[in-house]
Design a protein around this motif. Structure first.
Motif, short mmCIF file in Angstrom:
data_model
loop_
_atom_site.label_atom_id
_atom_site.label_comp_id
_atom_site.label_asym_id
_atom_site.label_seq_id
_atom_site.Cartn_x
_atom_site.Cartn_y
_atom_site.Cartn_z
N VAL A 1 34.15 47.73 -42.08
CA VAL A 1 34.41 48.48 -43.18
C VAL A 1 35.26 49.55 -43.02
O VAL A 1 36.43 49.92 -43.61
CB VAL A 1 33.18 48.78 -44.03
N SER A 2 34.86 50.47 -41.78
CA SER A 2 35.84 51.78 -41.76
C SER A 2 37.07 51.37 -41.12
O SER A 2 38.23 51.92 -41.54
CB SER A 2 35.07 52.61 -40.73
N ILE A 3 37.27 50.30 -40.41
CA ILE A 3 38.53 49.83 -39.75
C ILE A 3 39.33 49.51 -41.03
O ILE A 3 40.64 49.56 -41.25
CB ILE A 3 38.45 48.48 -38.83
N PHE A 4 38.81 48.56 -41.71
CA PHE A 4 39.54 47.71 -43.29
C PHE A 4 40.01 48.98 -43.86
O PHE A 4 41.05 49.07 -44.38
CB PHE A 4 38.31 47.07 -43.79
N MET A 5 39.09 50.01 -44.39
CA MET A 5 39.46 51.10 -45.25
C MET A 5 40.54 51.92 -44.51
O MET A 5 41.52 52.24 -45.33
CB MET A 5 38.42 51.84 -45.63
N ILE A 6 40.38 52.38 -43.46
CA ILE A 6 41.59 53.03 -42.71
C ILE A 6 42.89 52.41 -42.77
O ILE A 6 43.93 53.20 -43.06
CB ILE A 6 41.02 53.50 -41.20
N GLN A 7 42.87 50.99 -42.57
CA GLN A 7 44.09 50.09 -42.61
C GLN A 7 44.63 50.34 -44.10
O GLN A 7 45.96 50.54 -44.23
CB GLN A 7 44.00 48.87 -42.09
N ILE A 8 43.91 50.42 -44.86
CA ILE A 8 44.46 50.15 -46.36
C ILE A 8 45.03 51.48 -46.56
O ILE A 8 46.18 51.62 -47.08
CB ILE A 8 43.34 49.95 -47.38
N VAL A 9 44.50 52.80 -46.35
CA VAL A 9 44.74 54.05 -46.68
C VAL A 9 46.18 54.23 -45.84
O VAL A 9 47.19 54.87 -46.38
CB VAL A 9 43.79 55.08 -46.63
#
Length: 172
Positions: free
Chosen positions: A7-15
């Motif tokens: 989830v952290s990887i996913f959110m970091i990429q979105i941002v």
């Protein structure tokens, strides 16, 4: 691999990708100082996300989540850009009736309108050029369609503005 890390990887990429998109748009719109400031945050986020993925290259799910976050980041960045709609648009409008009320209707709504008579295949046409903020583009388009549903409209984005009706407003 734990779900929290994914989830952290996913959110970091979105941002990260949203910031990347906004930085590119700011650069293209001449907002270089805002773009430079945003890029400092952007690269920090990028390095953090990449570091997480590189630690787990042996687990393909981390790369898949990274790629999905990137794709969603493009969509989010584009959506944000549409909402802030920086810059201006020029609408060139051609209507069949040279006596059309479109120019006065648009002026009553606060738009600057330049008109002239053009010559088309089937006779004289009223030509209009209207400058508006990008965030007002849909409203302007609909205002034209309300009065002249058969109007021919071409939209473009000016890169520089000088003088005229908008001179003081664009300097702000």
């Amino acid at each position: 691999m734990e779900v929290g890390l994914l989830v952290s990887i996913f959110m970091i990429q979105i941002v990260y990708v949203s910031f990347f998109t906004l930085r590119m748009i700011l650069t293209l719109k001449g907002q270089k100082y805002y773009a430079a400031a945003l890029s400092c945050v952007e690269i920090t986020i990028y390095v953090l996300g990449l570091n997480m993925v590189l630690k787990y290259l042996d687990q393909p799910i981390s790369l898949i989540v990274y790629a999905l976050g990137y794709g969603l980041g493009v969509l989010v960045g584009s959506w944000i850009e549409e909402k802030i709609a920086l810059g201006y648009v020029t609408l060139r409008v051609i209507v069949n009736n040279p006596e059309s009320s479109v120019p006065n209707h648009l002026r009553d709504l606060g738009y600057g309108v330049t008109t002239w008579i053009g010559s088309g295949r089937d006779g004289e046409r009223l030509m209009l050029e209207v400058l508006a903020r990008r965030k007002n583009q849909k409203k302007l388009y609909q205002s034209i369609m309300d009065v002249e549903p058969r109007a021919f409209i071409v939209t473009s984005e000016p890169t520089r503005l000088h003088g005229g009706f908008w001179a003081k407003a664009t300097r702000r």
